[in-house]
Design a protein around this motif. Structure first.
Motif, PDB file in Angstrom:
ATOM      1  N   LYS A 255      -3.605   7.808   7.049  1.00 37.63           N
ATOM      2  CA  LYS A 255      -3.202   8.662   5.917  1.00 37.63           C
ATOM      3  C   LYS A 255      -1.696   8.648   5.831  1.00 37.63           C
ATOM      4  CE  LYS A 255      -3.616  10.812   2.452  1.00 37.63           C
ATOM      5  NZ  LYS A 255      -2.597  10.035   1.951  1.00 37.63           N
ATOM      6  N   GLY A 339      -9.244  -4.929  -2.389  1.00 38.48           N
ATOM      7  CA  GLY A 339      -9.544  -6.350  -2.299  1.00 38.48           C
ATOM      8  C   GLY A 339     -10.620  -6.848  -3.236  1.00 38.48           C
ATOM      9  N   SER A 372      -5.246  -3.246  -7.821  1.00 42.49           N
ATOM     10  CA  SER A 372      -4.256  -4.210  -8.316  1.00 42.49           C
ATOM     11  C   SER A 372      -4.797  -5.072  -9.463  1.00 42.49           C
ATOM     12  CB  SER A 372      -3.812  -5.121  -7.171  1.00 42.49           C
ATOM     13  OG  SER A 372      -3.335  -4.337  -6.096  1.00 42.49           O
ATOM     14  N   SER A 409      -8.965   2.314  -9.625  1.00 40.15           N
ATOM     15  CA  SER A 409      -8.103   3.092  -8.741  1.00 40.15           C
ATOM     16  C   SER A 409      -6.668   2.913  -9.240  1.00 40.15           C
ATOM     17  CB  SER A 409      -8.243   2.578  -7.312  1.00 40.15           C
ATOM     18  OG  SER A 409      -7.386   3.285  -6.461  1.00 40.15           O
ATOM     19  N   ASP A 411      -2.669   3.623  -9.146  1.00 35.99           N
ATOM     20  CA  ASP A 411      -1.616   3.982  -8.183  1.00 35.99           C
ATOM     21  C   ASP A 411      -0.293   4.170  -8.926  1.00 35.99           C
ATOM     22  OD1 ASP A 411      -3.268   3.785  -5.867  1.00 35.99           O
ATOM     23  OD2 ASP A 411      -3.083   1.606  -5.925  1.00 35.99           O
ATOM     24  N   ASP A 486       1.020  11.931  -3.150  1.00 35.41           N
ATOM     25  CA  ASP A 486       0.179  11.578  -1.992  1.00 35.41           C
ATOM     26  C   ASP A 486       0.734  12.167  -0.691  1.00 35.41           C
ATOM     27  OD1 ASP A 486      -1.775   9.959  -0.442  1.00 35.41           O
ATOM     28  OD2 ASP A 486       0.002   8.830   0.171  1.00 35.41           O
ATOM     29  N   SER A 512      -4.696  12.935  -4.789  1.00 39.74           N
ATOM     30  CA  SER A 512      -3.351  12.996  -4.201  1.00 39.74           C
ATOM     31  C   SER A 512      -2.707  14.365  -4.327  1.00 39.74           C
ATOM     32  CB  SER A 512      -2.385  11.963  -4.816  1.00 39.74           C
ATOM     33  OG  SER A 512      -2.896  10.660  -4.701  1.00 39.74           O
TER      34      SER A 512
END
Ligand code: 1PR
Length: 561
Positions: A255, A339, A372, A409, A411, A486, A512
């Motif tokens: 974390k 990934g 990504s 996801s 970021d 986060d 977050s």
């Protein structure tokens, strides 16, 4: 021992159904040929994917007639999700495709959200089920019980279904969430993902069938079919485990603070080699921690392989074996990320993002989350003028496994500016002083830049562009992190969450920054998000999932008990 025959056509997560049945003590065998279907004691059909794909599978395998005969003859059957919808005459999902037609009616699509229908589509999450009639399948369940739903299409109430309807559920409309007549039970919800309640429904029905006592009590006298009672969708509390190998090669839950997962204390810095870094923080073992969260009442568990961008996703980390193990005992939805992309392994063999996702689904994941590569896909989508071309991993995975299985996801990182005009193309995506914060030089405005590779690289895409682009390509949900928030324990970035929630019609998970139970009630009160996720406070045992639930109860927020 009762033997259950599973009609598995390899799309999506059927491992969980197998695991749930095995956990309940049933012997599970696969049906591969029509003859096996004809001789099966009990058939379980957990349909996954699209209506059209499920029907074409049944047709190609020669299962259509044996399955119709099985249900019409009142032989023991459990249909799950699409396994219930295929019993009907057709679905708006696949116009022109005939269903099995053993039940009358056509499956409809939920309304696209608007001000009159604000609920996100798909429905992803926990909701109640109101009994329309009594049945052994529902024995021992109290009226506040919830089950897990994932669907964009529903079976409308109709008089012709009067003696079939077992439960009804409310999601914008009242619809039929389970049907039963005699030995045939079919549910829109996923019992295998509905924790102890779902397992009880499966077990109750299979036991009643074995005892020849599955017949439900007669439904109420027919005036006109009406919902038995209104139910409510529940806000989800999600536990997230960031997973990676530490410097000793052990797989650990880690974390970070603003995505830095290494120790930064003075002691850690002093013991690090010259120019070296602190050790990777180790907060425990993934499956042991996830099991604790399951017992505490987590509504969903997310595993993120946070180094998936740099390694060979399927080769270097035992994420697959982790999922296999977790799905044996955790009967709530499991999401996995990190990934999901095309890559070439050490032997020079090419794997597509779809291959990676398929391996995760087979191992027990219900959803995959894409970080990504989602940025790459959204950029290409906008570069084409707002069109997909079928080549992105989002489109490919959604096409095969359904949009509900594809989570993005996100970021994001704040980019500070003095005034919106200074944000150029992102001026409309600027917010003012999120959570009262100012930039390093006192800037009052920021926009949220989408990063890749766990925040290591930026992009010229803002979160609104990413979320809209990915939704258009077929994503079914947004997992919205924040690099700034986060690990800070100061609460979710409400401005960010509101901005993304307003931009899309699919469910959003706020992530977050959670530092106390009040942060959960705030994000649910101040935004319309469907779920809130935390990591650090759960791992460090500062707050338990059960504490959060108790707090939501005290605040009158709909939650899963
Ligand atoms: O880019 O598709 O390979 O996916 C990589 C995935 O790994 C992404 O989902 C990305 O968010 C995640 N990730 C990459 N690096 C890190 C890191 O921390 N260094 N973790 C990382 C993201 C954020 C959340 C965290 C919440 C809640 N961590 O997972 O759980 O912020 O934390 P809190 O409650 O303690 O504040 P790809």
């Amino acid at each position: 021992m009762v033997t259950v025959s599973l009609l598995d056509y390899g799309a999506g997560n059927v491992r969980s159904v197998r695991n749930a049945l095995s956990k309940l003590g049933y012997r599970v065998v696969d049906i591969d040929k029509p003859e096996q279907l004809r001789s099966a004691q009990v058939v379980v059909f957990p349909g996954v994917g699209s209506f059209g794909a499920a029907m074409s599978f049944l047709e190609q395998k020669g299962f259509l007639e044996p399955l119709r005969e099985h249900v019409r003859a009142d032989r023991p059957f459990v249909g799950i999700c699409l396994g219930m919808q295929t019993l009907f005459e057709g679905s708006e999902e696949s116009p022109g495709v005939h269903g099995l037609g053993v039940l009358p009616g056509v499956v409809r699509r939920f309304q696209i959200p608007d001000s009159a229908h604000p609920l996100a589509v798909p429905q992803i999450g926990w909701n109640g089920f109101a009994p329309y009639k009594q049945s052994p399948a529902l024995a021992g369940l109290d009226e506040d019980s919830c089950v897990y739903y994932v669907h964009s299409y529903y079976v409308p109430m109709a008089d012709e279904l009067h003696d079939w309807i077992l439960t009804t559920t409310t999601y914008g409309v009242d619809y039929v969430s389970a049907v039963q007549r005699g030995n045939v039970l079919a549910t829109q919800f996923h019992p295998e993902k509905s924790s102890k309640t779902g397992l009880a429904i499966l077990d109750n029905h299979l036991r009643a069938v074995a005892a020849g006592a599955a017949v439900p009590r007669a439904p109420p006298a027919l005036e006109s079919v009406r919902a038995s009672a209104q139910t409510r969708p529940r806000k989800r509390v999600v536990a997230c485990l960031d997973v990676r190998t530490n410097d000793d090669g052990d797989l650990v839950v880690t974390k970070g603070d603003s995505y830095n997962v290494r120790e930064v204390s003075a002691a850690a810095a002093a013991s690090a080699p010259p120019g070296g870094k602190g050790a990777v923080r180790n907060l425990g073992k993934p499956v042991a921690l996830a099991s604790r969260y399951y017992e505490e009442g987590a509504d969903e568990i997310t595993f993120l392989n946070i180094t998936g961008f740099r390694d060979s996703p399927l080769g270097d980390l035992p994420m697959l074996s982790l999922l296999v193990e977790a799905s044996q005992t955790l009967f709530v939805p499991l999401a996995v990320g990190g990934g999901i992309r095309d890559y070439v392994d050490a032997q020079g063999v090419a794997h597509s993002a779809l291959d990676v996702a398929a391996a995760y689904f087979r191992a027990g994941a219900d959803k995959v989350s894409i970080g990504s590569e989602a940025v790459v896909a959204a950029k290409a989508y906008w570069a084409r003028g707002g069109c997909g071309d079928g080549s992105s991993c989002i489109e490919q995975i959604a096409h095969v496994y359904g949009r509900q299985a594809v989570v993005i996801s996100v970021d994001p990182r704040r980019v500070w500016v003095d005034a919106p005009a200074a944000a150029g193309a992102h001026k409309d995506a600027c917010v003012e002083s999120p959570q009262g914060a100012l930039g390093p030089a006192g800037e009052r405005f920021c926009w949220y830049e989408c990063t890749v590779k766990g925040g290591r690289e930026g992009s010229d895409l803002d979160v609104v562009q990413l979320a809209r682009g990915c939704e258009a390509l077929g994503a079914g949900e947004m997992l919205l992190n924040s690099i700034d928030a986060d690990g800070q324990n100061r609460g979710f970035d409400i401005a960010l969450v509101s901005q993304v929630k307003r931009a899309v019609t699919v469910p959003v998970i706020a992530s977050s920054g959670a530092g106390c139970v009040e942060h959960f009630s705030s994000v649910f009160a101040e935004t319309d998000v469907e779920a809130a996720l935390a990591a650090g406070i759960f791992h460090r045992k500062e707050v338990s999932v059960a504490d959060v639930k108790l707090h939501l109860k005290a605040k009158g927020i709909a939650y899963r008990p």
